[in-house]
Design an enzyme around this catalytic site. Structure first.
Site, short mmCIF file in Angstrom:
data_model
loop_
_atom_site.label_atom_id
_atom_site.label_comp_id
_atom_site.label_asym_id
_atom_site.label_seq_id
_atom_site.Cartn_x
_atom_site.Cartn_y
_atom_site.Cartn_z
N HIS A 2 1.58 -1.99 -1.46
CA HIS A 2 1.10 -2.14 -3.09
C HIS A 2 1.06 -1.38 -3.76
O HIS A 2 1.26 -1.23 -5.81
CB HIS A 2 -0.84 -1.81 -3.29
CG HIS A 2 -1.87 -2.21 -2.11
ND1 HIS A 2 -2.30 -3.13 -1.96
CD2 HIS A 2 -2.79 -1.01 -1.64
CE1 HIS A 2 -3.20 -3.07 -1.27
NE2 HIS A 2 -3.65 -1.53 -0.91
N HIS A 3 2.55 -1.52 -3.84
CA HIS A 3 4.02 -1.22 -5.01
C HIS A 3 5.15 -2.54 -5.41
O HIS A 3 6.23 -2.38 -4.98
CB HIS A 3 4.67 0.06 -4.53
CG HIS A 3 3.90 0.98 -4.16
ND1 HIS A 3 4.49 2.42 -2.94
CD2 HIS A 3 2.75 1.42 -4.54
CE1 HIS A 3 3.05 2.94 -2.87
NE2 HIS A 3 2.20 2.54 -3.60
#
Ligand SMILES: Cc1cc2nc3c(=O)[nH]c(=O)nc-3n(C[C@H](O)[C@H](O)[C@H](O)COP(=O)(O)OP(=O)(O)OC[C@H]3O[C@@H](n4cnc5c(N)ncnc54)[C@H](O)[C@@H]3O)c2cc1C
Length: 511
Positions: free
Chosen positions: A448-449
């Site tokens: 999720h980056h």
């Protein structure tokens, strides 16, 4: 037309910091424009609920294109559509990164403000650290950063001991500039509840007379006039409006900020023209350089005893290591492991019963694969084409295999003996590098980056914004969010994004 000194587009992690800090100057009329609303779902505040709140109506619910490097899978990408943005969805791990991560930023911009030493005062200013002030920690900032101890799950403690037994050094705290070794995760949790960026920065500031919060406000395009952004065209609760400003700051995140620039005619001319958008400012790298961390989910073990529930957020200790020598302390890590005390298995595989398995996640900290975001049409309702180009380099694939081997080595350590029945995934028959790489392609999920789509640098040929985060070719337009990160930090990126926003606001106010 309403006029403001500063318009901030996006009230997420960076936008919350910017709105709060810039409105500290009572003479500055600041407006924050956010598509979402204030959080009302009580589950957001509960740390163990974070994997379950994805897909609710305050999630933008993006998805990637099918990824050739991950067995042609489409990866869901949650992003917050709410005041506080993705900090309302995230897993609350607070990891600044390794000091060398920031040396790379200083090098590409020629601006020492982006070095570890340059950012350190802003990391300190942002936090209220549970273990007191020091040369690297602050206690007067708005964001609670809590280093748990007794609360860490007993399984995770055994995994931390296993890491030490295998030679990893003790680190204790991910936020000192060093990163290799064993440490519990520092968490943005206060009194058992999530602290979002909006809780920390925006709530205390929201009554200021010079801060206008415009919620349910979707910015459609920037209104360009020569080398200026005169204002924005937006819908407020579905009605069309235009707003003007002296300064416009994009903080809509790594997907929406480049998309907004492109819809407004800023980007690669041929790509824009293909969608009938007149190119007003050619800037080829808008949307390029997209990259993200992946985690293999992973090295999964059948448990010998039932695994109790987390008191924190399931994954309580990220272990950063140098794969060539896991005893190294000072190195910039190339791999990461994590121990999840709830089932964490990529959707490709059968899903185990809660309490029956645990997962050693593993990943590559400095991926070299680079993808891009492009438009499919000129309107904000046209879906984005998101291609992170996962696992497209040999280096990423090779390093991932090393990470999985080291996860297995730690998983087999005696310290985990009381928990371990036997390895379930990839399974004992999967041993050679080609078979491990094939398993990884099927097992990876996003960490999720996503970052990098409006990267900072020196010129319009190598970047989208300069070292002051000003968009090349525009006098009064800035990007301040995950998009400006030129190369990802080794750890989760939230702490760095907050420091970027703090640093920008501090310097902007001095001008
Ligand atoms: C499930 C999940 C888990 C994560 N876990 C961690 C973790 O444990 N640790 C960590 O460090 N990081 C984690 N992250 C990453 C981190 O949360 C993000 O990188 C960070 O919040 C991004 O900040 P931002 O300001 O760039 O964007 P965001 O916080 O996403 O803010 C962008 C804002 O802009 C608004 N917006 C978008 N378009 C428009 C428009 N056109 N008009 C008006 N408003 C608009 C959005 O609604 C949103 O509120 C996680 C992320 C997710 C989704």
């Amino acid at each position: 037309m309403r006029h403001f000194d500063v318009l901030i587009v996006g009230g997420g992690s960076a936008g919350s910091v910017l709105a709060s800090r810039l409105s500290e100057n009572a003479d500055c009329q600041v407006a924050l424009l956010e598509t979402g609303e204030w959080p009302t779902d009580p589950d957001i505040a509960k740390p163990d609920m974070w994997p379950l709140i994805q897909g609710r109506d305050y999630d933008w619910q993006y998805a990637t294109l099918p990824q050739a490097g991950t067995a042609n899978r489409i990866h869901p990408w949650p992003r917050g559509r709410i005041v506080g943005g993705s900090s309302c969805l995230h897993a609350m791990a607070h990891v600044r990164g390794h000091q060398d991560d920031f040396a790379a930023w200083a090098q590409v911009t020629g601006d020492e403000n982006w070095s570890w030493q340059g950012l350190l005062p802003w990391f300190i200013k942002s936090e209220h650290f549970s273990n007191g002030a020091s040369a690297v920690h602050g206690v007067d900032g708005p964001l609670d950063v809590w280093l748990p101890d007794a609360e860490v799950h007993p399984l995770v403690k055994s995994y931390m001991q296993a890491g030490l037994n295998q030679g990893a050094p003790w680190l204790g705290d991910h936020n000192t500039g060093l990163l290799c070794g064993v440490a519990p995760n520092a968490l943005t949790i206060r009194d058992g509840k999530r602290v979002s960026a909006a809780d920390a920065w925006l709530k205390p500031a929201r009554e200021r007379r010079n801060l206008t919060l415009l919620l349910r406000t979707q910015v459609e395009t920037l209104l360009l006039k020569g080398s200026n952004i005169a204002g924005v065209a937006c819908t407020i609760a579905g009605e069309a409006h235009t707003l003007s400003a002296d300064t416009v700051i994009l903080a809509a995140g790594a997907l929406a900020s480049p998309a907004l620039l492109m819809r407004s005619g800023v980007g690669c001319a041929s790509e824009l023209e293909a969608h009938g958008i007149v190119c007003q400012l050619p800037l080829d790298l808008v949307g390029k350089n997209l990259h993200d961390h992946l985690l293999a989910a992973g090295n999964v073990w059948l448990a010998r005893q039932p695994i109790g529930k987390t008191r924190l957020q399931h994954s309580e200790s990220l272990m950063y290591l140098h794969s060539a020598d896991i005893t190294r302390r000072d190195a910039q890590p190339d791999i990461v492991l994590g121990c999840v005390c709830a089932p964490s298995v990529a959707p490709t595989f059968p899903q185990p019963e809660p309490g029956s398995t645990y997962t050693l996640l593993c990943g590559v900290t400095r991926p070299t694969s680079r993808g891009q975001i492009t438009l499919t049409g000129a309107h904000s309702s046209d879906k984005l084409r998101i291609d992170p180009a996962y696992l497209q380099t040999e280096q990423d694939r090779r390093t991932f295999v090393k990470a999985l081997k080291i996860a297995r080595q730690i998983g087999n350590d005696a310290a985990l003996g009381a928990w371990r029945e036997k390895e379930w995934l990839p399974g004992e028959s999967v041993q050679d590098d080609a078979a491990l790489a094939d398993f990884i392609a099927r097992a990876v999920i996003t960490h999720h980056h996503p970052v990098g789509t409006c990267q900072m640098g020196k010129t319009a040929q190598d970047s989208v914004v300069d070292g002051r985060l000003r968009i090349h070719g525009l006098d009064n337009g800035y990007v301040v969010d995950a998009s400006v990160i030129p190369s990802i930090t080794c750890g989760p990126v939230h702490a760095a994004i907050l420091a970027i926003a703090e640093s920008f606001a501090g310097r902007f106010r001095q001008n």
